[in-house]
Design an enzyme around this catalytic site. Sequence first.
Site, short mmCIF file in Angstrom:
data_model
loop_
_atom_site.label_atom_id
_atom_site.label_comp_id
_atom_site.label_asym_id
_atom_site.label_seq_id
_atom_site.Cartn_x
_atom_site.Cartn_y
_atom_site.Cartn_z
N ALA A 119 -3.83 7.53 -5.18
CA ALA A 119 -2.35 7.17 -5.20
C ALA A 119 -2.35 5.66 -5.53
O ALA A 119 -2.47 4.75 -4.68
CB ALA A 119 -1.47 7.36 -4.20
N GLY A 171 0.90 -1.23 -0.06
CA GLY A 171 0.04 0.27 -0.08
C GLY A 171 1.00 1.25 0.12
O GLY A 171 1.85 1.22 -0.30
N ASN A 172 0.44 2.21 0.17
CA ASN A 172 0.93 3.62 0.46
C ASN A 172 0.51 4.68 1.25
O ASN A 172 -0.69 4.38 1.85
CB ASN A 172 1.18 4.24 -1.00
CG ASN A 172 -0.17 4.78 -1.59
OD1 ASN A 172 -0.69 5.42 -0.93
ND2 ASN A 172 -0.69 3.93 -2.61
N HIS A 173 1.06 5.62 1.77
CA HIS A 173 0.67 6.49 2.78
C HIS A 173 -0.42 7.59 2.33
O HIS A 173 -0.79 8.39 3.02
CB HIS A 173 1.84 7.23 3.22
CG HIS A 173 2.80 6.57 4.01
ND1 HIS A 173 2.43 5.72 5.23
CD2 HIS A 173 4.14 6.23 3.72
CE1 HIS A 173 3.64 5.07 5.56
NE2 HIS A 173 4.47 5.30 4.86
N SER A 174 -1.23 7.47 1.35
CA SER A 174 -2.10 8.30 0.90
C SER A 174 -3.11 8.28 1.77
O SER A 174 -3.63 7.23 2.18
CB SER A 174 -2.58 7.95 -0.46
OG SER A 174 -3.85 8.82 -0.78
#
Length: 403
Positions: free
Chosen positions: A280, A212-215
């Site tokens: 994102a 995943g990512n930090h968005s």
Amino acid sequence: MTSLLSGKKVLIGVTAGIAAYKIASLVRLFVKADAEVKVIMTPQAKEFVTPLTLATLSKNPVYSSFYTSDGSGEWHNHVELGLWADFMVIAPATANTLSKMVSGACDNILLATYLSAKCPVYFAPAMDLDMFKHLATQRNFEMLESYGNRMIPAESGELASGLVGQGRMAEPENIIAFINNDFGQELPLQGKKVLITAGPTYEAIDPVRFIGNHSSGRMGIELAKTAASLGAAVTLVLGPSALSVTHPLITVVNVVSAAQMFEAVEERFASCDIAIASAAVADYRPQMVADQKIKKSDSSFAIQLERTTDILNWMGSVKKQQFLVGFALETENEEANAKKKLQKKNLDLIVLNSLNDKGAGFKGQTNKVSLINHTLAVKAFELKSKAAVAQDIFNEINELIDA
Ligand code: CTP
């Protein structure tokens, strides 16, 4: 002059306050303005004004329970009522009903209809002075306005208790004037459909792990709120985010993976007028997703990745009437890269945020952007809250659409 309310479908929700007796006049005024009126009442409201009066004046049956109690088995569908209406007016709105509207309680047909209504909702508070002033009530007003409901301010004067102060339901003429005024204001995105992607995506590795990512999804949520405040009907396709949004003009479609986000966009893109890709989206996903949790071993471990669909690129390749906006997050050669992206993905506008700028990017509450349009003209903005950035983006979109 034909009334702005002419032909409008109005759903009036009456709750149990003494001002309910004034609703007979309100119904008359709406009917005179050529609106179509249906009335729903809480069971207790019938103590203050009779359903017969309101049915006669509105020329429609009045609903106060989920079904007809004469044993005919007729069910009154609150969802249909909510969909029927162009707008709903809850008047008088008692402290009790307002607090239930805030919490989402649903113990009568009026509240069930309120919860399922997708149209604009107005409420005209009516209560005694001290109830009106209580912090709980004041907070409820704020909460309801944050849901996108419109408060028709209470008036000052003598109250049923004999006290004098604010808390009197607005006079029916003033309720009509307030709503008329609202309809008179042609909002810039009225009648337009806006599709927004937001948040991160999670790409499963096994049943318990993902990439995943930090968005946070905040930028997209602020864009959705701004579009709705400008009158647009918004669909927000939102990846896994801790944030949420409730607004009658915003439909949230929750997704997890890039593939689900693409599917949701593919279904809705053709009919939208403006599409904004602020999500994102993962560019890669594991080629294989393990059925069972992967056990560790002593040796190293590699995951083979494959490309996901570039959703924005797809929108650019099939777009017709749509105004298409993308985001670019760059760390070097920012403007040049963003311009390339705008052209490659066939965008009308690209929002560039540079990770080199403090306070910009996708994790925080603020953002610092440059907007680049199809002529490659660049407008640079200061560091601002994401809500203010959303406003700048829509100002630019509206300017370009009108040009
Ligand atoms: N985007 C998308 N679907 C993807 C990947 C990105 O819709 N699978 C959208 C994003 O929502 C954003 C824009 O494309 O609007 C970002 O473009 P992208 O080419 O992915 O740029 P970066 O993420 O900045 O990365 P890179 O420079 O590696 O291409």
